[in-house]
Design an enzyme around this catalytic site. Sequence first.
Site, PDB file in Angstrom:
ATOM      1  N   GLU A 175       0.813  -1.531   0.416  1.00  0.00           N
ATOM      2  CA  GLU A 175       0.174  -0.736  -0.208  1.00  0.00           C
ATOM      3  C   GLU A 175       0.977   1.216   0.166  1.00  0.00           C
ATOM      4  O   GLU A 175       0.522   2.142  -0.151  1.00  0.00           O
ATOM      5  CB  GLU A 175      -1.148   0.211   1.079  1.00  0.00           C
ATOM      6  CG  GLU A 175      -2.256  -1.167   0.654  1.00  0.00           C
ATOM      7  CD  GLU A 175      -1.620  -2.644   1.022  1.00  0.00           C
ATOM      8  OE1 GLU A 175      -1.153  -2.337   1.558  1.00  0.00           O
ATOM      9  OE2 GLU A 175      -2.825  -3.539   1.101  1.00  0.00           O
ATOM     10  N   HIS A 193     -11.152  -5.660   9.156  1.00  0.00           N
ATOM     11  CA  HIS A 193     -11.577  -5.798   7.674  1.00  0.00           C
ATOM     12  C   HIS A 193     -12.929  -4.451   7.805  1.00  0.00           C
ATOM     13  O   HIS A 193     -13.770  -4.573   7.047  1.00  0.00           O
ATOM     14  CB  HIS A 193     -11.663  -6.748   6.540  1.00  0.00           C
ATOM     15  CG  HIS A 193     -10.513  -7.524   6.478  1.00  0.00           C
ATOM     16  ND1 HIS A 193     -10.055  -8.342   6.896  1.00  0.00           N
ATOM     17  CD2 HIS A 193      -9.715  -7.135   5.447  1.00  0.00           C
ATOM     18  CE1 HIS A 193      -8.515  -8.502   6.471  1.00  0.00           C
ATOM     19  NE2 HIS A 193      -8.950  -8.389   5.120  1.00  0.00           N
TER      20      HIS A 193
END
Lengths: 335, 330
Positions: free
Chosen positions: A64, A133
């Site tokens: 990321e 998540h």
Amino acid sequence: MTYIAAIGAAQREAMVADKRVIVIGEDVEANVYGTTGGSKSRAEKGDFVQEFGRNRVRNTPISEEAIVGASIGAAMTGLRPIVDLSYSSFLYMAMDQLVNQAAKNRYMFGGQGSIPIVFRSAMFYGLNTGAHHSDRPYPMFMNVPGLKVLVPASAADAKGLLRQAVDSDDPVLIFESVPLWGSKEEVDESEYRIPFGVARVRREGTDVTIVGISGSVPQAVKAAEALAEQGISAEVIDPRTLVPLDTRTILESVRKTGRLVIAEPAHRTCGAAAEISAIVAEQAFDALRAPIRRVTAPDMQIPFSPALEAGFYPTADKIVAVTRTICGNNAPTDL
Amino acid sequence: MSLSNDVMLEMQRRMLRIRLFDERASKMLKRGQIPGTIHTSIGQEAQVVGACMALDKHDNMTGNHRSHGHPIGKGSALGPLMAELVGKGTGVCKGKGGSLHLADFAVGSLGESGITGSSIPIAVGAALSAQVLGDGRVGLCFFGDGAANQGVLYESMNLASAYKLPVIFLCENNHYALSTPAHTVTGGRIWERAAGFGMPGVCVEDGQDVLAVYEAVKAAVDRARAGEGPTLVEVMTYRFREHAEGLRLNVDYRNADERERWTSRDPIALFRAVLIDRGVADAAAMDAMEADIAREVDDCVKFSDASPYPDAKVAFEHLYTDAYETEALQ
């Protein structure tokens, strides 16, 4: 058209319109979530890789910080990347690049250059995906000057706001609500854009203003319908963009109704609801006939078990119950 | 590698610009004319200029903590740089960035960074742009031995290698991350880490030799432009001054022998001797060049002195490209 299809449509429109637009992120080539193609099969017409090629549809490593950093560098030198960061919990991996580079570079460099970049990420809350998540981190980014923060709550808004975001010369974060991905709305097939900082009044009313954020908007609308049956007229406002925030529409509504309830799926402390409460308390205190109330997720990490997660987020029932407490009904509530 | 006399003279000129600019900035800081802190490139000029001269003007570069040398090496005008250090409105970043965040887009300098390693992927992104647009530019990022241990370097090297991006990772190993000796916190050699990413790694053991640095970086640039992907170049060098001037550092963490060994190899003096030895210029011409640069530095200070401080409202500009926030936030 569904919310998720609207995002795919906006991406396609933007890529057709401007060769400088690229889509970059993990798993974007395979069209895993359905935003980079018309179907799951590459052989069928509509696949982004077939249509635009791998030069502009960039599958990335799971990396990321590099994805975000490289996209910033690319945006500073001529591209207009749409960065797909999939789960919004993964934004933390790229915090340095988002906060220290994307948000600060244009300012620090005295306006030299700009960073036309769209960061998409999805909030998978309410789906039993556990604490790693399920985040709804948009309020954190409202606290970072230099970023624009969007929270579309419907298909038509998702398409128009994403198109506008790609046109913006500033870094824009779009937080998608996964519980809304399947929701449908009439969506104009032609190109259109929705300007930032313009709220959408979902329903007009006179007794109370309910501001809904992201996935809480449909719940707020449902709540307003239920309240109407009980003789309470609720106005429902969806700000759609949190930075910039359409404070004028919210303040005008509160001045009309004298009451405010804010519902959002993020944690309570320093959330969008807290900020909107403060703005209204500062600027429309004299119009308030009752305390401002918030309906939010608790300041708690998200547990896995459906038995534990259920009940964490604003529902129409909760919004109705809380609204009734400030509209003359004194029924006790522990929400 | 045979370079034209003009190119070699330009190398010396840019090294002198960095040296005299930084020496002047150091004096101004001590006198309170520059706020905050500065990180000088004194001692590291050969490494900066050798790398920058291997680039074209339109190639992109990102810098790091040690921050004035890179834009000067890339060809920036000195006046707006000095004005920026002082915080004047004519500064290259209009007084918003200061010493640590110089950027000069006009010469492809995409910015220095106060966060160790943070600017590395930005250069990778510039290379991605070049690849997508096919404009033939390369990107180069400077980072220190300290940043070599940041994870973002390895994410960036992996991405660049996987995409075969035209980018050069340039580690300026000056042996210290602030006070911490590099070898005490670094496993193995930095340049050898390139192998793990399927890219060439080279080490310039004498980073005080501008031609050696140029040669290594030029080979990497040629490779990048030919579509063969990234290269990691580690350059061994030394900073002659403190990590940061203006910080109160009360420890002496470098021993005298080591310091003497390196400072006796002043890159500017070394290259002056090379130029004279090769007959590129005589001593008088070299003295004249130095006097010219000294005047340039005098002029940049005059420019800065004559410039006004920015109006307070400038603090509310340049955050976004549109104006909505400026009014809302004041």
